[in-house]
Design a protein around this motif. Structure first.
Motif, PDB file in Angstrom:
ATOM      1  N   LEU A  75     -11.367  -0.009  -8.242  1.00 40.96           N
ATOM      2  CA  LEU A  75     -10.219  -0.288  -7.351  1.00 40.96           C
ATOM      3  C   LEU A  75      -9.119  -1.066  -8.087  1.00 40.96           C
ATOM      4  O   LEU A  75      -7.933  -0.750  -7.946  1.00 40.96           O
TER       5      LEU A  75
ATOM      6  N   GLU B  62      -7.170   1.371 -10.098  1.00 43.07           N
ATOM      7  CA  GLU B  62      -6.242   2.167  -9.295  1.00 43.07           C
ATOM      8  C   GLU B  62      -4.995   1.371  -8.921  1.00 43.07           C
ATOM      9  O   GLU B  62      -3.875   1.881  -8.973  1.00 43.07           O
ATOM     10  N   ILE B  63      -5.209   0.112  -8.525  1.00 39.47           N
ATOM     11  CA  ILE B  63      -4.068  -0.721  -8.111  1.00 39.47           C
ATOM     12  C   ILE B  63      -3.127  -0.963  -9.293  1.00 39.47           C
ATOM     13  O   ILE B  63      -1.914  -0.834  -9.176  1.00 39.47           O
TER      14      ILE B  63
ATOM     15  N   HIS C 222      -2.786   0.935 -11.927  1.00 39.81           N
ATOM     16  CA  HIS C 222      -2.155   2.209 -12.285  1.00 39.81           C
ATOM     17  C   HIS C 222      -1.033   2.594 -11.307  1.00 39.81           C
ATOM     18  O   HIS C 222       0.115   2.764 -11.694  1.00 39.81           O
ATOM     19  N   TYR C 223      -1.372   2.691 -10.020  1.00 42.18           N
ATOM     20  CA  TYR C 223      -0.379   3.141  -9.039  1.00 42.18           C
ATOM     21  C   TYR C 223       0.705   2.093  -8.796  1.00 42.18           C
ATOM     22  O   TYR C 223       1.828   2.419  -8.435  1.00 42.18           O
ATOM     23  N   GLY C 224       0.352   0.825  -8.949  1.00 40.58           N
ATOM     24  CA  GLY C 224       1.341  -0.227  -8.741  1.00 40.58           C
ATOM     25  C   GLY C 224       2.276  -0.374  -9.939  1.00 40.58           C
ATOM     26  O   GLY C 224       3.248  -1.105  -9.884  1.00 40.58           O
ATOM     27  N   GLY C 225       1.951   0.321 -11.026  1.00 39.78           N
ATOM     28  CA  GLY C 225       2.793   0.252 -12.218  1.00 39.78           C
ATOM     29  C   GLY C 225       2.752  -1.107 -12.893  1.00 39.78           C
ATOM     30  O   GLY C 225       3.706  -1.516 -13.543  1.00 39.78           O
ATOM     31  N   PHE C 226       1.631  -1.811 -12.738  1.00 37.95           N
ATOM     32  CA  PHE C 226       1.529  -3.146 -13.326  1.00 37.95           C
ATOM     33  C   PHE C 226       1.089  -3.046 -14.787  1.00 37.95           C
ATOM     34  O   PHE C 226       0.198  -2.275 -15.118  1.00 37.95           O
TER      35      PHE C 226
ATOM     36  N   LEU D   9      -4.650  -9.790  -4.681  1.00 38.47           N
ATOM     37  CA  LEU D   9      -5.528  -8.809  -5.322  1.00 38.47           C
ATOM     38  C   LEU D   9      -6.992  -9.171  -5.098  1.00 38.47           C
ATOM     39  O   LEU D   9      -7.812  -8.337  -4.720  1.00 38.47           O
TER      40      LEU D   9
ATOM     41  N   GLU E 291       3.972   7.258  -6.539  1.00 40.91           N
ATOM     42  CA  GLU E 291       2.912   6.341  -6.943  1.00 40.91           C
ATOM     43  C   GLU E 291       2.644   5.250  -5.908  1.00 40.91           C
ATOM     44  O   GLU E 291       1.505   4.870  -5.688  1.00 40.91           O
TER      45      GLU E 291
ATOM     46  N   LEU F 256      -0.663   4.031  -4.102  1.00 40.18           N
ATOM     47  CA  LEU F 256      -1.149   2.647  -4.174  1.00 40.18           C
ATOM     48  C   LEU F 256      -1.697   2.207  -2.816  1.00 40.18           C
ATOM     49  O   LEU F 256      -2.824   1.712  -2.721  1.00 40.18           O
TER      50      LEU F 256
ATOM     51  N   ILE G  14       0.998  -7.224  -2.610  1.00 32.70           N
ATOM     52  CA  ILE G  14       0.822  -6.279  -3.718  1.00 32.70           C
ATOM     53  C   ILE G  14       1.956  -5.251  -3.714  1.00 32.70           C
ATOM     54  O   ILE G  14       2.545  -4.932  -4.752  1.00 32.70           O
TER      55      ILE G  14
ATOM     56  N   ALA H 223       4.787  -4.542  -6.642  1.00 33.91           N
ATOM     57  CA  ALA H 223       4.979  -3.207  -7.224  1.00 33.91           C
ATOM     58  C   ALA H 223       6.433  -2.775  -7.031  1.00 33.91           C
ATOM     59  O   ALA H 223       7.030  -2.155  -7.913  1.00 33.91           O
TER      60      ALA H 223
ATOM     61  N   LYS I  16       8.772  -4.322  -9.580  1.00 32.61           N
ATOM     62  CA  LYS I  16       8.740  -3.636 -10.867  1.00 32.61           C
ATOM     63  C   LYS I  16       9.648  -2.411 -10.858  1.00 32.61           C
ATOM     64  O   LYS I  16      10.237  -2.045 -11.856  1.00 32.61           O
TER      65      LYS I  16
END
Lengths: 171, 78
Positions: free
Chosen positions: A21, A24-25, A27-31, A75, B2, B6, B60, B64, B67
């Motif tokens: 998880l 995924e966060i 990756h998708y959150g672009g962190f 998180l 994306e 998320l 969260i 995101a 960013k």
């Protein structure tokens, strides 16, 4: 899911789900972060200090630690909720970044001592800013031995905070 | 998108009925609203005690968004 897992199996099960998880966060959150799992032998603060630490590093560490680590806490909360860590195991997991938990604990202890001093000197209760349960606990423990004050948590939800009461009148 | 993924990934991880999770982005000029729908019995799972889970998801989402230099809000619908 009634199969009995050994503590080791349960733990690696949780770790796998936490890792997936978190991945995924990120990756998708672009962190721009990397996470690693570190097991400590509870050498930290107190007997029940976190033993399994999910540690983050990378260019977005600052973002993670902004506003008293709001993102790091968010998180941790969401991921541990999703993985449904048993209550007895819950305190064993912690999310960290750049040694933040340790720094914050020291900061809270200092704050607690200064607030207690002020409460004793003025003879009036000192209201600290709202904190989550882990941080309130650090404050309570920091003043456990201080007999000139007693501490209480007051309020509910996100506004719950520690209030320090002097037990003696100012001299 | 994306960001939609998320919220979907987080919501699916939280609920008992992941196949009932849908996220619909509604794009405005300044802001994108993400409408999250879950099975009625899972509502408490995404909202949490005193809204703490929902608040954490929004934190969260906000990060995101920062960013991407975009604003997002999360609406949890029944």
């Amino acid at each position: 899911m009634t199969t009995q897992l050994s503590p080791e199996q349960a733990e690696s099960n949780y770790l796998a789900r936490i890792g997936s998880l978190v991945g995924e966060i990120i990756h998708y959150g672009g962190f721009d972060l990397k996470s690693t799992v570190r097991k400590s032998n509870a050498t930290g603060e107190g007997p029940d200090a976190a033993e399994i630490v999910v540690n983050f590093e990378g260019p977005d560490s600052d973002l993670l630690l902004e506003k008293n680590a709001a993102l790091l806490d968010a998180l941790e909360y969401v991921v541990l909720k999703a993985v449904r860590v048993d209550d007895e195991l819950n305190g064993r997991f912690s999310f960290d970044c750049d040694g933040w938990r340790q720094v914050r604990a020291e900061e809270l202890k200092l704050t607690a001592l200064m607030a207690a001093k002020q409460a004793i000197e003025t003879g009036s209760p000192f209201h600290l800013t709202p904190m989550n349960s882990r941080e309130r606990r650090i404050v309570h423990l920091a003043l456990k031995e201080e007999t000139a004050v007693r501490t209480m948590s007051e309020g509910s939800g996100p506004s719950r905070k520690v209030v320090i009461y002097p037990t003696t009148s100012p001299s | 998108m994306e960001i939609k993924n998320l919220i979907e990934a987080i919501a699916k991880a939280l609920v008992d009925n992941p196949d009932q999770v849908t996220v619909r982005p509604v794009e405005g000029e300044q802001i994108t609203v993400l409408e999250l729908r879950v099975h009625p019995s899972d509502l408490g799972k995404v909202i949490g005690k005193q809204g703490r889970t929902a608040r954490s998801i929004r934190t969260i989402l906000g990060a995101a968004g920062m960013k991407l230099k975009k604003r997002f809000t999360l609406e949890i619908l029944e």
